[in-house]
Enzyme design. Structure first.
Site, PDB file in Angstrom:
ATOM      1  N   TYR A   1      -1.441  -0.681  10.213  1.00 18.67           N
ATOM      2  CA  TYR A   1      -1.513  -1.143   8.818  1.00 18.67           C
ATOM      3  C   TYR A   1      -0.295  -0.659   8.035  1.00 18.67           C
ATOM      4  O   TYR A   1       0.355  -1.430   7.323  1.00 18.67           O
ATOM      5  CB  TYR A   1      -2.805  -0.606   8.216  1.00 18.67           C
ATOM      6  CG  TYR A   1      -3.036  -0.865   6.745  1.00 18.67           C
ATOM      7  CD1 TYR A   1      -3.344  -2.143   6.284  1.00 18.67           C
ATOM      8  CD2 TYR A   1      -3.009   0.194   5.819  1.00 18.67           C
ATOM      9  CE1 TYR A   1      -3.604  -2.362   4.940  1.00 18.67           C
ATOM     10  CE2 TYR A   1      -3.274  -0.018   4.482  1.00 18.67           C
ATOM     11  CZ  TYR A   1      -3.575  -1.299   4.038  1.00 18.67           C
ATOM     12  OH  TYR A   1      -3.827  -1.520   2.705  1.00 18.67           O
TER      13      TYR A   1
ATOM     14  N   SER B   1       0.857  -1.195   0.000  1.00 21.81           N
ATOM     15  CA  SER B   1       0.000   0.000   0.000  1.00 21.81           C
ATOM     16  C   SER B   1       0.887   1.237   0.000  1.00 21.81           C
ATOM     17  O   SER B   1       2.018   1.192   0.512  1.00 21.81           O
ATOM     18  CB  SER B   1      -0.861   0.026   1.275  1.00 21.81           C
ATOM     19  OG  SER B   1      -1.507   1.287   1.407  1.00 21.81           O
TER      20      SER B   1
END
Ligand code: NAD
Length: 267
Positions: free
Chosen positions: A160, A147
């Site tokens: 995350y 990501s």
């Protein structure tokens, strides 16, 4: 472009988390490029639907239902794919999810969950696949989905982002360790992608049209699928250990460059 340039004809590909969104688009893109595809998902109905769509392209589509976050399940899942496809040449690991919350409020358990579902599982799973690839001795290509949050800081995404940053590092180390075995390992860092979990609304579309994303739109699952197919293909034959941002130019932009407001135009 001829699909033969991709070198994917007859290759055996697996999409972990292939049942919807980016996974579904990637399974279809790989099939259109010539691969037989195993769709692995927690949800049988999703996997069956995507495998059916793969079959409609003229390639083989098979399913394996399983939880890739469960260490004990992983050998069974990888064994079942090998049995159904006759081997594994390519993997794309889509599975991943984020907790959202202020770092001050986040519990260590939530932290652990994000490490497990974004980083740890890829370590366990990719080792099982690499062992299978090494046994067959024909190499392979793996693509992990990271990501942009693993590259830049993102408020309320601390666990995350840290997990995806770890994944980006892990991909580099595995690429180095497994290069002598002919296995390439790369990652994609998606920006903001319209997926079933992050559904689209007119309000969201309007927000992103005004956002600092240089391309002024969110990505579609197929944008990720095309990049994954490239990294899996012979077009990327000398590419290993990289993380390719697929983000509409977001990471390239200096978001507070106020030159156009305060500076003198160059001409
Ligand atoms: N959507 C975005 O904007 C965005 C941005 C950056 C990164 N990502 C990353 O992209 C990836 C895909 O995200 P998404 O929201 O499209 O995924 P998703 O939640 O839609 O999941 C994809 C598929 O994986 C399956 N799955 C989930 N857990 C599984 C498990 N334990 N075992 C087997 N299958 C499982 C789901 O059933 C689903 O069909 C993730 O790694 C995410 O972190 C997404």
């Amino acid at each position: 472009m001829s699909t033969s340039m991709l070198g994917l004809d007859g290759k055996r590909a697996v999409v972990f988390g292939g049942g919807q969104g980016m996974g579904e688009a990637t399974a279809l893109c790989l099939a259109q490029a010539g691969c037989d595809v195993a769709v692995v998902d927690l949800v049988e109905e999703r996997a069956e639907q995507v495998a059916q769509r793969v079959t409609e392209t003229g390639r083989r589509g098979v399913t394996v239902v399983g939880d890739v976050l469960d260490d004990a399940e992983v050998p069974r899942v990888v064994g079942a794919i090998e049995e159904k496809l006759g081997g594994i040449d390519i993997t794309v690991s889509i599975v991943g999810q984020s907790a959202f919350g202020a770092a001050l409020d986040m519990t260590p358990d939530t932290w652990d969950l994000d490490q497990r579902r974004n980083l740890r599982y890829f370590f366990v799973l990719s080792r099982e696949v690499a062992a299978a690839m090494i046994r067959r001795g024909q190499g392979g290509a793996m693509v992990a989905i990271a990501s942009v949050d693993g590259i830049q800081g993102s408020a309320y995404h601390s666990s995350y982002g840290a997990a995806k940053a770890g994944l980006i590092s892990l991909v580099k180390s595995l690429a180095v360790e497994w290069a002598p075995k002919g296995i390439r390992v790369n990652a994609i860092a998606p920006g903001h992608i319209v997926t079933p979990r992050l559904y689209d609304t007119n309000e969201r579309a309007a927000y992103y049209a005004e956002s600092p994303i240089p391309m002024k739109r969110r990505g579609q699952p197929v944008d990720i699928a095309k990049a994954a197919t490239f990294l899996a293909s012979d077009l990327a034959s000398y590419v290993s250990g990289v993380t390719l941002p697929v983000d509409g130019g977001l990471l390239a932009a200096n978001l507070i460059n106020a030159g156009h407001v305060f500076g003198r135009p160059a001409r």
